[in-house]
Write a protein that holds these residues in place. Structure first.
Motif, PDB file in Angstrom:
ATOM      1  N   ALA A   1       0.884  -1.224   0.037  1.00  0.00           N
ATOM      2  CA  ALA A   1      -0.018   0.008   0.163  1.00  0.00           C
ATOM      3  C   ALA A   1       0.830   1.177  -0.095  1.00  0.00           C
ATOM      4  CB  ALA A   1      -0.955   0.003   1.184  1.00  0.00           C
ATOM      5  N   LEU A   2       0.478   2.176  -1.002  1.00  0.00           N
ATOM      6  CA  LEU A   2       1.232   3.632  -1.041  1.00  0.00           C
ATOM      7  C   LEU A   2       0.527   4.458  -0.213  1.00  0.00           C
ATOM      8  CD1 LEU A   2       2.646   3.758  -4.648  1.00  0.00           C
ATOM      9  CD2 LEU A   2       4.032   3.918  -2.592  1.00  0.00           C
ATOM     10  N   VAL A   3       1.200   5.401   0.634  1.00  0.00           N
ATOM     11  CA  VAL A   3       0.680   6.319   1.358  1.00  0.00           C
ATOM     12  C   VAL A   3       1.337   7.669   1.126  1.00  0.00           C
ATOM     13  CG1 VAL A   3      -0.013   7.130   3.769  1.00  0.00           C
ATOM     14  CG2 VAL A   3      -0.002   4.643   3.185  1.00  0.00           C
ATOM     15  N   ASP A   4       0.279   8.700   0.996  1.00  0.00           N
ATOM     16  CA  ASP A   4       0.888   9.977   0.420  1.00  0.00           C
ATOM     17  C   ASP A   4       1.241  10.492   1.850  1.00  0.00           C
ATOM     18  OD1 ASP A   4      -1.412  11.169   1.534  1.00  0.00           O
ATOM     19  OD2 ASP A   4      -2.234  11.472  -0.278  1.00  0.00           O
ATOM     20  N   LYS A   5       1.726  11.886   1.814  1.00  0.00           N
ATOM     21  CA  LYS A   5       2.287  12.789   2.898  1.00  0.00           C
ATOM     22  C   LYS A   5       1.163  13.232   3.930  1.00  0.00           C
ATOM     23  CE  LYS A   5       6.186  14.605   0.550  1.00  0.00           C
ATOM     24  NZ  LYS A   5       6.930  16.053   0.331  1.00  0.00           N
ATOM     25  N   HIS A   6       0.144  12.767   3.549  1.00  0.00           N
ATOM     26  CA  HIS A   6      -1.067  13.487   4.325  1.00  0.00           C
ATOM     27  C   HIS A   6      -1.862  11.970   4.842  1.00  0.00           C
ATOM     28  CE1 HIS A   6      -0.820  17.595   2.796  1.00  0.00           C
ATOM     29  NE2 HIS A   6      -0.982  16.917   1.319  1.00  0.00           N
ATOM     30  N   GLY A   7      -1.112  11.110   4.727  1.00  0.00           N
ATOM     31  CA  GLY A   7      -1.732   9.677   5.249  1.00  0.00           C
ATOM     32  C   GLY A   7      -2.758   8.937   4.401  1.00  0.00           C
ATOM     33  N   ASN A   8      -3.028   9.352   3.156  1.00  0.00           N
ATOM     34  CA  ASN A   8      -4.059   8.884   2.254  1.00  0.00           C
ATOM     35  C   ASN A   8      -3.530   7.495   1.651  1.00  0.00           C
ATOM     36  OD1 ASN A   8      -5.971  10.739   2.820  1.00  0.00           O
ATOM     37  ND2 ASN A   8      -4.733  12.138   1.781  1.00  0.00           N
TER      38      ASN A   8
ATOM     39  N   ALA B   1       1.615  -1.426  -7.213  1.00  0.00           N
ATOM     40  CA  ALA B   1       1.281  -0.366  -6.460  1.00  0.00           C
ATOM     41  C   ALA B   1       1.648   0.981  -7.352  1.00  0.00           C
ATOM     42  CB  ALA B   1       1.687  -0.415  -4.912  1.00  0.00           C
ATOM     43  N   LEU B   2       2.789   0.918  -7.741  1.00  0.00           N
ATOM     44  CA  LEU B   2       3.480   1.954  -8.372  1.00  0.00           C
ATOM     45  C   LEU B   2       2.840   2.074  -9.755  1.00  0.00           C
ATOM     46  CD1 LEU B   2       7.382   1.543  -8.032  1.00  0.00           C
ATOM     47  CD2 LEU B   2       5.857   3.126  -6.687  1.00  0.00           C
ATOM     48  N   LEU B   3       2.629   1.124 -10.478  1.00  0.00           N
ATOM     49  CA  LEU B   3       2.019   1.053 -11.700  1.00  0.00           C
ATOM     50  C   LEU B   3       0.609   1.444 -11.465  1.00  0.00           C
ATOM     51  CD1 LEU B   3       3.588  -1.975 -13.234  1.00  0.00           C
ATOM     52  CD2 LEU B   3       4.003   0.332 -13.816  1.00  0.00           C
ATOM     53  N   SER B   4      -0.309   1.158 -10.552  1.00  0.00           N
ATOM     54  CA  SER B   4      -1.526   1.526 -10.160  1.00  0.00           C
ATOM     55  C   SER B   4      -1.590   2.940 -10.116  1.00  0.00           C
ATOM     56  CB  SER B   4      -2.105   0.756  -8.996  1.00  0.00           C
ATOM     57  OG  SER B   4      -2.236  -0.551  -9.466  1.00  0.00           O
TER      58      SER B   4
ATOM     59  N   ARG C   1      -1.015   4.812 -13.559  1.00  0.00           N
ATOM     60  CA  ARG C   1      -2.235   4.799 -14.392  1.00  0.00           C
ATOM     61  C   ARG C   1      -3.328   5.927 -14.071  1.00  0.00           C
ATOM     62  NH1 ARG C   1      -1.701  -0.718 -13.754  1.00  0.00           N
ATOM     63  NH2 ARG C   1      -3.619  -0.711 -12.331  1.00  0.00           N
ATOM     64  N   ASN C   2      -3.327   5.840 -12.764  1.00  0.00           N
ATOM     65  CA  ASN C   2      -4.303   7.020 -12.173  1.00  0.00           C
ATOM     66  C   ASN C   2      -3.939   8.460 -12.092  1.00  0.00           C
ATOM     67  OD1 ASN C   2      -6.637   5.398 -11.412  1.00  0.00           O
ATOM     68  ND2 ASN C   2      -5.367   4.163 -10.253  1.00  0.00           N
ATOM     69  N   GLY C   3      -2.602   8.549 -12.559  1.00  0.00           N
ATOM     70  CA  GLY C   3      -2.027   9.949 -12.808  1.00  0.00           C
ATOM     71  C   GLY C   3      -1.671  10.453 -11.350  1.00  0.00           C
ATOM     72  N   ILE C   4      -1.145   9.771 -10.339  1.00  0.00           N
ATOM     73  CA  ILE C   4      -0.616  10.261  -9.068  1.00  0.00           C
ATOM     74  C   ILE C   4       0.637  10.001  -8.921  1.00  0.00           C
ATOM     75  CG2 ILE C   4      -1.205   9.576  -6.584  1.00  0.00           C
ATOM     76  CD1 ILE C   4      -3.797   8.075  -7.352  1.00  0.00           C
ATOM     77  N   SER C   5       1.297  11.016  -8.598  1.00  0.00           N
ATOM     78  CA  SER C   5       2.744  11.117  -8.464  1.00  0.00           C
ATOM     79  C   SER C   5       3.023  10.461  -6.916  1.00  0.00           C
ATOM     80  CB  SER C   5       3.158  12.531  -7.970  1.00  0.00           C
ATOM     81  OG  SER C   5       4.570  12.772  -7.730  1.00  0.00           O
TER      82      SER C   5
ATOM     83  N   VAL D   1      13.224   3.349  -5.365  1.00  0.00           N
ATOM     84  CA  VAL D   1      14.260   4.635  -5.302  1.00  0.00           C
ATOM     85  C   VAL D   1      14.076   5.197  -6.440  1.00  0.00           C
ATOM     86  CG1 VAL D   1      16.798   5.135  -5.341  1.00  0.00           C
ATOM     87  CG2 VAL D   1      15.940   3.134  -4.205  1.00  0.00           C
ATOM     88  N   ALA D   2      13.923   4.674  -7.653  1.00  0.00           N
ATOM     89  CA  ALA D   2      13.616   5.856  -8.846  1.00  0.00           C
ATOM     90  C   ALA D   2      12.353   6.490  -8.779  1.00  0.00           C
ATOM     91  CB  ALA D   2      13.939   4.630 -10.173  1.00  0.00           C
ATOM     92  N   ALA D   3      11.308   5.798  -8.222  1.00  0.00           N
ATOM     93  CA  ALA D   3      10.254   6.713  -8.312  1.00  0.00           C
ATOM     94  C   ALA D   3      10.201   7.468  -7.131  1.00  0.00           C
ATOM     95  CB  ALA D   3       9.240   5.378  -7.871  1.00  0.00           C
ATOM     96  N   GLY D   4      10.890   7.782  -6.283  1.00  0.00           N
ATOM     97  CA  GLY D   4      10.752   8.820  -5.577  1.00  0.00           C
ATOM     98  C   GLY D   4      10.264   8.412  -3.989  1.00  0.00           C
ATOM     99  N   VAL D   5      10.033   7.330  -3.600  1.00  0.00           N
ATOM    100  CA  VAL D   5       9.324   6.626  -2.448  1.00  0.00           C
ATOM    101  C   VAL D   5      10.593   7.073  -1.392  1.00  0.00           C
ATOM    102  CG1 VAL D   5       8.663   4.934  -1.044  1.00  0.00           C
ATOM    103  CG2 VAL D   5       8.241   4.988  -3.530  1.00  0.00           C
ATOM    104  N   ASP D   6       9.813   7.774  -0.227  1.00  0.00           N
ATOM    105  CA  ASP D   6      10.646   8.257   0.757  1.00  0.00           C
ATOM    106  C   ASP D   6      10.941   7.099   1.593  1.00  0.00           C
ATOM    107  OD1 ASP D   6      11.279  10.709   0.172  1.00  0.00           O
ATOM    108  OD2 ASP D   6       9.478  11.597   1.193  1.00  0.00           O
ATOM    109  N   GLU D   7      10.224   5.975   2.013  1.00  0.00           N
ATOM    110  CA  GLU D   7      10.251   5.146   3.068  1.00  0.00           C
ATOM    111  C   GLU D   7       9.618   3.919   2.818  1.00  0.00           C
ATOM    112  OE1 GLU D   7       8.799   4.592   7.760  1.00  0.00           O
ATOM    113  OE2 GLU D   7       8.978   6.519   6.756  1.00  0.00           O
ATOM    114  N   VAL D   8      10.028   2.715   3.169  1.00  0.00           N
ATOM    115  CA  VAL D   8       9.450   1.531   3.032  1.00  0.00           C
ATOM    116  C   VAL D   8       9.389   0.629   4.402  1.00  0.00           C
ATOM    117  CG1 VAL D   8       9.607  -0.929   2.063  1.00  0.00           C
ATOM    118  CG2 VAL D   8      10.124   1.201   0.770  1.00  0.00           C
ATOM    119  N   GLN D   9       8.149   0.082   4.662  1.00  0.00           N
ATOM    120  CA  GLN D   9       8.123  -0.487   5.995  1.00  0.00           C
ATOM    121  C   GLN D   9       7.772  -1.986   5.830  1.00  0.00           C
ATOM    122  OE1 GLN D   9       6.317   1.248   9.580  1.00  0.00           O
ATOM    123  NE2 GLN D   9       6.912   3.229   8.902  1.00  0.00           N
ATOM    124  N   TYR D  10       8.113  -2.981   6.008  1.00  0.00           N
ATOM    125  CA  TYR D  10       7.884  -4.474   5.894  1.00  0.00           C
ATOM    126  C   TYR D  10       7.798  -5.169   7.151  1.00  0.00           C
ATOM    127  CZ  TYR D  10      12.781  -4.865   7.097  1.00  0.00           C
ATOM    128  OH  TYR D  10      13.984  -4.960   7.684  1.00  0.00           O
ATOM    129  N   ILE D  11       7.113  -6.457   6.814  1.00  0.00           N
ATOM    130  CA  ILE D  11       6.656  -7.385   8.124  1.00  0.00           C
ATOM    131  C   ILE D  11       7.783  -8.520   7.948  1.00  0.00           C
ATOM    132  CG2 ILE D  11       5.247  -9.088   9.241  1.00  0.00           C
ATOM    133  CD1 ILE D  11       2.967  -7.304   8.766  1.00  0.00           C
TER     134      ILE D  11
END
Length: 558
Positions: free
Chosen positions: A302-309, A405-408, A411-415, A436-446
Motif C-alpha cells: 500500500a502506498l501512502v501519501d504525505k497526508h496519510g491517504n 502499487a507503483l503502476l496503479s 495509471r491514475n496519474g498520481i505522483s 528508489v527511482a520512483a521517489g518513494v521516501d520510506e518502506v516498512q515491511y513485516i
C-alpha cells in the motif's frame, strides 16, 4: 479482562436461572498466553522479561497479573535429561552449547524419545508447563490428562521462545483469542554483533551460519523455521536498540517498553486505543495480499501519501493486457490466465521454479561434459537448487506487489514522490531499485526476505538506519549548510525499516468497537469491558460444556 464490566448492561435473572451473560461471565478464565518469536540475537528474553514486568504492574486499571515466563530451553533440557543426553550449561558462553540445544529441539520435533514426529513437540511441553504452573497456583495436584481449571485470577503466561510455525498453530488452536504472539524485530547486523559479543567461539561466519539455520532450516521440516513463525505474529516490537547503554543505565532510544505498554493497555481495555497510520496502511497491504493466487507466496503493498491517504495498493500477480493484474477487475473476465487457473492441470505450475530447475540441469550437463565425476546417488540438480540458483527471481510471471502499487498510481496519474510504501514482505532488489527511482521516501515491511540483495546492491541510496534520517523529498528542500564541505554533501537515502505495532491479523479484533464508549444519558466517556466478552476471552470450558451450561439454565421441553 474476560469479565463483563459494562455498567450499562443490566443482567436480569429469573428466579434460579442465570442469564447467558452471567454464564459466560462465570466461565471467564481471565488467563492470557503470550509467546515471543524472533531471530537468533534479537533479544526475545529481554522482551519477555519486559513484558512480565509490565504485566505485574498495577497501573493498567485491572490490578496486577500473576505473570510467569516459561522458557523453551527449559523443556528442551528436561527432554535431554529424560533421554540421557548431555545437558549444556544454563548460561552458555559458547555457541556450540546453544547449537546442542538447537539440535535437541530438532530431535524433539522429529519424534526422538516421543514415539513419533510432531513439529509441535516443544510447544506441547510448554503447554504442560502452563498446566503445572496453574496447578501450583490453585493448590491442585498435577496429574497428566487431568483438567486443571483456572480460578479466575488474572494470569499471564509468557513463552520464550517460538521456533516453528506449527507451534504457533497449536497454541492458537488451544488458547484461541487469548493467545498473542509478539514478534521481535531486530536488524540482521545487530543480531550478528550481539552473537559475536555474547559467545566467545562465535565469529562472523559461525554466527551467520547459525542465524541462517535458525531462520529457515532448508533441509528439514522439523528444524527451526523462525522466519515462518515470525510472519504469524500479532504484534511487533523493535529491539534493534539495546535496552541499556551501560549497566543499569537505560537507553532513551529503546522503544520496545513503550510498545509493550501500549499492547497491555489494549489487552486490559484500560485506555481507548486506535490504530496508528502505519497499522492502518499495513492492514490495507495485507488485504491486497489476499487477492494473490501466486503459487510461491502472497504479498501485498500500500502506498501512502504525505497526508496519510492510501493512494494505491498492489499484489503480486500476473499482469493482463490493458493494464493491471488478473483478479482485480470489477468486470467478469473471460479468461483468468494466472498460473493457478490457466490451462489444464498439466500446465498449472510455477514458471520460475521450472526455469530454476532447467538451469540446474544445464549445469549438471555442463559438468558431465567436462568429465567431472558426479556420484550416482547424488541428485546434483536438486542440491544446486539449495544454492542461489534457487533464489533467482526473474522468471516469475507475476508483477511484484510493490511494482503493482507503483503502476496503479501511474495509471491514475498520481505522483508517488514523497510517498511511503507498506509491504508485507521485504522488497526484492528488482523492486527496490524501482522504489528508489520512483521517489518513494520510506518502506516498512513485516516478513524478511533473505533472497533480496536490495541493501548490498543499493547501499548508496537505501539505508536501514533511521538515526538522523531525513526523507529524500524533504531533504531536497533543505537549504544547504555553508559549513559543510562540498566534497562531503548530505546524501539522500530511502529508509527501509521493519513494521512495529498491531499486525494486520490482529487489527480488526483490537480496534473494532464492540461496546458502548459513552453513557447515553450524560455523554460521559466510558472505558469498560465489552457487552459480551473481551476480544481476548478464554472460557474455562469448551463449547460442548458451554452448551450444557446454557441448557441447564433453559426451560427444558419434552
Amino acid at each position: 479482562m474476560g469479565a463483563l464490566k459494562n455498567p450499562l448492561v443490566t443482567i436480569e435473572s429469573r428466579e434460579g436461572r442465570l442469564s447467558s451473560q452471567e454464564v459466560f461471565h462465570s466461565e471467564a478464565s481471565n488467563e492470557i498466553v503470550f509467546a515471543v518469536v524472533g531471530g537468533a540475537g534479537s533479544g526475545t528474553s529481554v522482551i519477555a522479561k519486559t513484558l512480565r514486568g509490565l504485566l505485574i504492574d498495577a497501573r493498567f486499571g485491572v490490578g496486577t497479573f500473576d505473570a510467569t515466563i516459561l522458557k523453551a530451553s527449559t523443556v528442551i533440557r528436561e527432554w535431554a535429561k529424560r533421554n540421557g543426553k548431555m545437558i549444556p550449561p544454563n548460561e552458555p558462553k559458547k555457541l556450540e552449547y546453544v547449537k546442542i540445544l538447537q539440535d535437541y529441539g530438532d530431535q524433539m520435533r522429529d519424534g526422538v524419545g516421543l514415539g513419533g514426529a510432531d513439529h509441535t513437540a516443544v510447544a506441547r511441553e510448554l503447554v504442560a508447563e502452563i498446566r503445572k504452573y496453574r496447578a501450583d497456583k490453585t493448590n491442585v495436584k498435577y496429574l497428566p490428562r487431568t483438567e486443571i481449571k483456572p480460578d479466575g485470577t488474572p494470569r499471564a503466561y509468557i513463552l520464550d521462545s517460538i521456533r516453528h510455525p506449527a507451534e504457533v498453530q497449536l497454541l492458537r488452536a488451544i488458547y484461541g483469542d487469548a493467545f498473542i504472539l509478539v514478534g521481535v524485530v531486530c536488524q540482521e547486523s545487530k543480531r550478528e554483533s550481539r552473537m559475536t559479543d555474547k559467545y566467545e567461539d562465535a565469529g562472523t561466519i559461525a554466527a551467520r551460519k547459525f542465524m541462517t539455520r535458525d531462520s529457515a532450516d532448508a533441509d528439514r521440516k522439523h528444524g527451526q523455521h523462525v522466519g515462518d513463525a515470525f510472519e504469524l505474529a500479532d504484534f511487533f516490537v523493535d529491539n534493534t536498540e539495546d535496552n541499556e547503554i551501560a549497566k543499569d543505565i537505560s537507553n532513551p532510544k529503546w522503544k520496545a517498553n513503550d510498545d509493550l505498554n501500549r499492547l497491555i493497555k489494549m489487552v486490559c481495555g484500560s485506555q481507548l486505543e486506535r490504530p496508528k497510520l502505519a497499522e492502518t496502511a499495513m492492514y490495507h497491504a495485507f488485504s491486497a495480499r489476499m487477492q494473490s493466487a501466486c503459487l510461491s507466496r502472497q504479498v501485498g503493498a500500500a502506498l501512502v501519501d504525505k497526508h496519510g491517504n492510501v493512494v494505491a495498493t498492489g499484489t503480486n500477480e500476473v499482469p493482463k493486457a490493458g493494464g493491471g493484474v488478473y483478479g482485480e477487475s470489477a468486470d467478469v473476465e473471460a479468461v483468468d490466465a494466472r498460473c493457478a487457473f490457466y490451462g489444464n492441470e498439466g500446465t498449472r505450475y510455477c514458471r520460475n521454479t521450472r526455469e530454476q530447475n532447467e538451469i540446474a540441469k544445464d549445469l549438471v550437463t555442463f559438468l558431465k561434459d567436462l568429465d567431472i565425476k558426479i556420484p550416482e546417488k547424488l541428485d546434483l540438480a536438486r542440491e544446486l537448487r539449495k544454492t542461489r540458483i534457487g533464489g533467482l527471481l526473474e522468471f516469475s510471471r507475476a508483477v511484484h506487489a510493490e511494482m503493482d502499487a507503483l503502476l496503479s498510481a501511474a495509471r491514475n496519474g498520481i505522483s508517488v514522490v514523497g510517498t511511503r510504501l507498506f509491504v508485507t514482505t521485504f522488497p526484492c532488489h528488482y523492486c527496490a531499485r524501482h522504489l528508489v527511482a520512483a521517489g518513494v521516501d520510506e518502506v516498512q515491511y513485516i516478513e524478511p526476505y533473505p533472497k533480496s540483495r536490495a541493501i548490498s546492491l543499493h547501499d548508496d541510496s537505501i539505508t536501514e538506519n533511521d538515526d538522523g534520517w531525513m526523507a529524500p523529498s524533504e531533504l531536497s528542500r533543505v537549504i544547504p549548510d555553508p559549513s559543510r564541505r562540498a566534497d562531503n554533501p548530505v546524501r539522500p537515502y530511502v529508509l527501509f525499516r521493519p513494521f512495529r505495532g498491531v499486525s494486520p491479523r490482529l487489527y480488526r479484533r483490537t480496534f473494532l468497537q464492540n461496546g458502548d464508549l459513552k453513557d447515553k444519558n450524560t455523554g460521559n466517556m466510558l472505558i469498560h469491558e465489552p457487552y459480551w466478552t473481551s476480544p481476548w476471552y478464554l472460557p474455562k470450558k469448551g463449547y460442548i460444556a458451554l452448551e450444557a451450561a446454557l441448557s441447564s439454565e433453559s426451560v427444558e421441553h419434552d
